[in-house]
Design an enzyme around this catalytic site. Structure first.
Site, short mmCIF file in Angstrom:
data_model
loop_
_atom_site.label_atom_id
_atom_site.label_comp_id
_atom_site.label_asym_id
_atom_site.label_seq_id
_atom_site.Cartn_x
_atom_site.Cartn_y
_atom_site.Cartn_z
N ASP A 72 34.22 39.90 44.37
CA ASP A 72 32.85 39.44 44.55
C ASP A 72 32.78 38.02 45.11
O ASP A 72 33.80 37.33 45.20
CB ASP A 72 32.07 39.54 43.22
CG ASP A 72 32.90 39.06 42.03
OD1 ASP A 72 33.88 38.32 42.25
OD2 ASP A 72 32.58 39.42 40.90
N ASP A 141 28.97 40.42 28.57
CA ASP A 141 28.08 41.57 28.41
C ASP A 141 28.73 42.87 28.90
O ASP A 141 28.07 43.90 29.01
CB ASP A 141 26.75 41.34 29.15
CG ASP A 141 26.97 41.06 30.65
OD1 ASP A 141 28.14 41.12 31.11
OD2 ASP A 141 25.98 40.78 31.34
N HIS A 143 30.21 43.34 31.88
CA HIS A 143 30.17 43.62 33.33
C HIS A 143 31.55 43.48 33.95
O HIS A 143 32.37 42.68 33.53
CB HIS A 143 29.13 42.75 34.05
CG HIS A 143 29.49 41.31 34.23
ND1 HIS A 143 28.80 40.28 33.65
CD2 HIS A 143 30.45 40.72 34.96
CE1 HIS A 143 29.32 39.12 34.02
NE2 HIS A 143 30.34 39.36 34.81
N GLU A 148 26.36 44.13 36.80
CA GLU A 148 25.64 43.71 35.60
C GLU A 148 25.12 44.92 34.82
O GLU A 148 25.07 46.03 35.36
CB GLU A 148 24.47 42.81 36.02
CG GLU A 148 24.87 41.60 36.83
CD GLU A 148 25.55 40.50 36.00
OE1 GLU A 148 26.18 40.82 34.98
OE2 GLU A 148 25.45 39.33 36.38
N1 LIG Z 1 32.18 37.92 38.60
C1 LIG Z 1 33.02 37.35 37.60
C2 LIG Z 1 33.73 38.47 36.89
O1 LIG Z 1 34.57 39.14 37.81
C3 LIG Z 1 34.54 37.93 35.74
O2 LIG Z 1 35.22 38.98 35.11
C4 LIG Z 1 33.63 37.23 34.77
C5 LIG Z 1 34.33 36.71 33.55
O3 LIG Z 1 34.86 35.45 33.76
P1 LIG Z 1 35.74 34.66 32.72
O4 LIG Z 1 37.11 35.19 32.86
O5 LIG Z 1 35.64 33.22 33.14
O6 LIG Z 1 35.17 34.89 31.37
O7 LIG Z 1 33.05 36.16 35.47
C6 LIG Z 1 32.25 36.51 36.62
O8 LIG Z 1 31.09 37.11 36.21
#
Ligand SMILES: N[C@@H]1[C@@H](O)[C@H](O)[C@@H](COP(=O)(O)O)O[C@@H]1O
Length: 317
Positions: A72, A141, A143, A148
């Site tokens: 993304d 959450d 995702h 989402e």
């Molecule tokens: N788009 C990214 C996700 O791909 C990732 O999994 C999430 C969790 O990030 P973290 O590892 O910092 O908790 O963050 C963002 O939302």
């Protein structure tokens, strides 16, 4: 789905880094037959990238014939912004390994036609015959990528509005200022991830515990898009102890038992079983070697029990 539990975030990341190294080296990619790797951002994969860079420096892995597709990217953030996923990936991985810049694919959140950008991204993945291994993280959450809660489980790469919880979580990267967090992103879809031959997820910390519980013990549900992996023939979730906090003792014991069985089988070097096109370890009944401090020691495990190879072998359902 397989669940691997490690003591802390670093050992969980180390497990995944070794797993990826093994996959790429076994595949032995060439120019004509490259390894296609899906990659995430977020804080959880950072130690994985650190380990991969170290492995590269030690000559244990090369990215010369690896083609990457990132999950993304924010919409509207300049590519060279310190918090763009383009910058993140170059800072944490690409600048330190021998990957060909032409083999790096990251969605352009500033493309003049965002829909066209997404369509072309999907087409490019298809052109390479799909992704061999998609590494991912998970939001608090549940995702996956930026799919989402409420995302279609059959979604493909597209433009998404970010959920309030995601913006709140990501504000830490923008000096805690919610106003600076982009409101939209381009993201691969749930189905894009599901089409990968293999999906590996890292989830560490107590903030991921509810998402992990929902994805593993709950039903397949669009409010926790990670749960789609229940339908994937070859998915692996690697967590630390903190991320297991909402799981049942029985669930943790089961998955620990599966891992011990696989380790024991590997030691006996019995022939590999082929499952879903991927080499799997053979199946053997678990009878002993429960560590006294493990939660499993409180559970009676029968002397032998029938196990379908697909249940317990690598790449299980
Ligand atoms: N788009 C990214 C996700 O791909 C990732 O999994 C999430 C969790 O990030 P973290 O590892 O910092 O908790 O963050 C963002 O939302």
């Amino acid at each position: 789905m397989r669940l691997i539990i490690r003591e802390d975030a670093d050992t969980a990341a180390e497990y995944i880094a070794e797993y990826i190294i093994e996959r790429i080296n076994t595949f032995a990619p060439t120019t004509e037959r490259p390894f296609i790797l899906g990659l995430p951002t977020g804080s959880s994969p950072v130690p994985i990238y650190r380990s991969l860079v170290t492995a590269y420096q030690m000559g244990r892995i090369s990215f010369r014939h690896v083609i990457t597709f990132n999950m993304d990217e924010y919409v509207g953030l300049p590519r060279d912004h310190p918090e763009s996923y383009y910058t993140f990936m170059h800072t944490n991985l690409f600048n330190h390994v021998d990957i060909d810049p032409d083999n790096i694919n990251i969605l352009n959140g500033n493309a003049p036609d965002l829909q066209e950008e997404c369509t072309m991204y999907e087409a490019k993945i298809q052109k390479y015959g799909g992704i061999h291994l998609f590494l991912g993280g998970v939001g608090s959450d549940g995702h996956i990528a930026f799919n989402e809660p409420g995302s279609s489980l059959s979604s493909r790469t597209r433009l998404k509005s970010l959920a309030y919880e995601t913006m709140l979580a990501n504000a830490r990267f923008f000096n805690g200022d919610m106003g600076l967090v982009p409101r939209m992103a381009l993201t691969v879809g749930v189905q894009t991830i599901m089409n990968a031959k293999e999906v590996v997820i890292i989830a560490t910390g107590a903030s991921k515990a509810l998402a992990i519980q929902s994805a593993i013990e709950g039903g397949v549900n669009h409010m926790c898009t990670l749960s789609c992996l229940q339908l994937h023939p070859c998915s692996l979730v690697v967590v630390d102890q903190d991320a297991t906090m909402e799981l049942k003792v029985k669930t943790v014991a089961y998955f620990r038992g599966v891992e011990r069985t696989i380790q024991k089988s590997a030691k006996t070097r019995r022939p590999l079983v082929q499952t879903n096109g991927i080499h799997a370890e053979p199946v053997e009944a678990e009878t002993d070697e429960l560590s006294p401090d493990s939660m499993s020691s409180r559970i009676q495990i029968p002397q032998s029990f029938p196990v379908r190879s697909a249940t317990i072998s690598y790449g299980s359902t």
